[in-house]
Scaffold this active site. Structure first.
Site, mmCIF file in Angstrom:
data_model
loop_
_atom_site.group_PDB
_atom_site.id
_atom_site.type_symbol
_atom_site.label_atom_id
_atom_site.label_comp_id
_atom_site.label_asym_id
_atom_site.label_seq_id
_atom_site.Cartn_x
_atom_site.Cartn_y
_atom_site.Cartn_z
ATOM 1 N N HIS A 25 0.858 -1.184 0.000
ATOM 2 C CA HIS A 25 0.000 0.000 0.000
ATOM 3 C C HIS A 25 0.894 1.234 0.000
ATOM 4 O O HIS A 25 2.136 1.123 -0.006
ATOM 5 C CB HIS A 25 -0.961 -0.020 1.193
ATOM 6 C CG HIS A 25 -0.277 -0.271 2.508
ATOM 7 N ND1 HIS A 25 0.622 0.613 3.051
ATOM 8 C CD2 HIS A 25 -0.346 -1.319 3.370
ATOM 9 C CE1 HIS A 25 1.053 0.137 4.197
ATOM 10 N NE2 HIS A 25 0.502 -1.048 4.418
ATOM 11 N N GLY A 27 1.851 3.160 2.179
ATOM 12 C CA GLY A 27 2.869 3.194 3.241
ATOM 13 C C GLY A 27 4.156 2.535 2.767
ATOM 14 O O GLY A 27 5.251 3.105 2.888
ATOM 15 N N HIS A 28 4.034 1.325 2.180
ATOM 16 C CA HIS A 28 5.231 0.645 1.654
ATOM 17 C C HIS A 28 5.886 1.482 0.558
ATOM 18 O O HIS A 28 7.112 1.579 0.480
ATOM 19 C CB HIS A 28 4.871 -0.703 1.025
ATOM 20 C CG HIS A 28 4.291 -1.702 1.973
ATOM 21 N ND1 HIS A 28 2.967 -2.071 1.949
ATOM 22 C CD2 HIS A 28 4.864 -2.421 2.969
ATOM 23 C CE1 HIS A 28 2.753 -2.977 2.878
ATOM 24 N NE2 HIS A 28 3.874 -3.212 3.522
ATOM 25 N N GLN A 52 7.140 -15.586 11.856
ATOM 26 C CA GLN A 52 6.724 -14.479 12.720
ATOM 27 C C GLN A 52 5.229 -14.517 13.017
ATOM 28 O O GLN A 52 4.701 -13.604 13.650
ATOM 29 C CB GLN A 52 7.157 -13.134 12.144
ATOM 30 C CG GLN A 52 6.443 -12.703 10.873
ATOM 31 C CD GLN A 52 7.100 -11.470 10.272
ATOM 32 O OE1 GLN A 52 8.173 -11.517 9.689
ATOM 33 N NE2 GLN A 52 6.440 -10.322 10.408
ATOM 34 N N SER A 176 -2.453 -0.269 6.516
ATOM 35 C CA SER A 176 -1.985 -1.610 6.879
ATOM 36 C C SER A 176 -2.607 -2.600 5.903
ATOM 37 O O SER A 176 -3.757 -2.421 5.479
ATOM 38 C CB SER A 176 -2.456 -1.946 8.300
ATOM 39 O OG SER A 176 -2.360 -3.342 8.512
HETATM 40 O O1 PAF Z 1 7.125 -5.365 8.643
HETATM 41 C C1 PAF Z 1 7.015 -6.395 7.954
HETATM 42 O O2 PAF Z 1 6.284 -6.436 6.940
HETATM 43 C C2 PAF Z 1 7.760 -7.648 8.373
HETATM 44 O O3 PAF Z 1 7.778 -7.788 9.757
HETATM 45 C C3 PAF Z 1 9.179 -7.736 7.788
HETATM 46 C C4 PAF Z 1 10.077 -6.617 8.318
HETATM 47 C C5 PAF Z 1 9.124 -7.659 6.282
HETATM 48 C C6 PAF Z 1 9.849 -9.065 8.171
HETATM 49 O O4 PAF Z 1 9.128 -10.151 7.675
#
Ligand code: PAF
Length: 271
Positions: A25, A27-28, A52, A176
């Site tokens: 999005h 933000g990225h 994660q 997000s």
């Molecule tokens: O912020 C994220 O999207 C993730 O935590 C990252 C830094 C790409 C690690 O998988």
């Protein structure tokens, strides 16, 4: 990927890196543009990192759309997209982890116990593969940015960490990839997260430093405006994540569930 990076370094080029889990999005894209402003070349990784996510989290339904992401990366100026699969990133017998202690045992670390171990491990691996000079992370994941900075400093990664500001919708909701899970009512009400943060910021500016009471009042403010479950509302030192100390910047961090969807937001309070 590593060969390409080595070649660029040999010819004197600098590499800015933005690690992402895709479903990009604005933000990225702001992170990618920032990387390209600061370095000659921009690399984006797109990898939904399984380690994660907790066992009952949204790994399987995490949104993915590589073709759209690819176009967005190009439009923001990325030169290379690193798009590995699970077998390339984790051999079946992977058992080495990078763990940043202390700072990860609060805020999101309490409700997501192995989350930061997964983040630091994958970011360390990505840094080793991509070999960037600089990497840009979003302030929206404030704890993640601090943990990564700490990992880089403790383990001497030769990577400069830049943290870029939160990008918000017109009504204040932080962008997000998970916002897409909100139904229309939840989406409307999710704007109250930022209103709650602004409420606390106004109180802080008036001189309030009774953070336990302020956190409770902020929770009431939010609960009166939205049908949601608060995971945490906390005020912590903006660098160490310890209890706030006088004359040091304070981070207000919020995590809230709207149904199954967990949203986070934060602000560094200032007077
Ligand atoms: O912020 C994220 O999207 C993730 O935590 C990252 C830094 C790409 C690690 O998988």
């Amino acid at each position: 990927m590593s060969e390409w990076s080595r070649e660029q370094h040999r010819s004197g080029k600098t590499i800015g890196f933005v690690p992402t889990m895709g479903y990009l999005h604005e933000g990225h894209l702001s992170l990618i543009r920032q990387a390209k402003e600061l370095c000659q070349l921009g690399v984006v990784s797109i990898y939904v990192n399984p380690t994660q996510f907790g066992p009952n989290e949204d790994l399987d339904r995490y949104p993915r759309d590589f073709e759209r992401d690819e176009q967005l990366c190009r439009s923001a100026g990325a030169d290379v997209i690193f798009y590995p699969d699970n077998r390339e990133m984790y051999f079946p017998d992977h058992f080495t982890w990078v763990i940043t202690e202390q700072m990860t045992q609060k805020l999101c670390g309490l409700s997501r116990p192995d989350h930061f171990r997964g983040v630091t491990t994958i970011v360390a691996k990505l840094f080793n593969i991509v070999q960037p000079d600089l990497a840009v992370f979003g302030q929206k994941d404030a704890q993640q940015a601090l943990v990564i900075k700490r990992m880089v400093s403790d383990l001497d990664f030769p990577v400069q960490i830049v943290v870029a500001p939160i990008v918000r919708e017109a009504d204040g909701l932080a962008l997000s990839s998970r916002n897409k899970f909100l139904d229309p009512k939840q989406r409307r009400e999710a704007a109250s997260i930022y209103q709650t943060i602004q409420f606390a910021d106004r109180e802080y500016k008036k001189g309030r430093r009774d953070f336990a009471v302020l956190a409770r009042q902020a929770g009431e403010f939010l609960n009166n405006r939205a049908e949601c479950r608060i995971d945490y509302i906390e005020f912590l030192d903006a660098e160490s994540l310890e209890s706030p100390a006088a004359d040091r910047p304070v981070l207000m961090a919020v995590a809230v569930y709207f149904g199954q969807t967990r949203l986070i937001d934060n602000l560094i309070l200032s007077d």
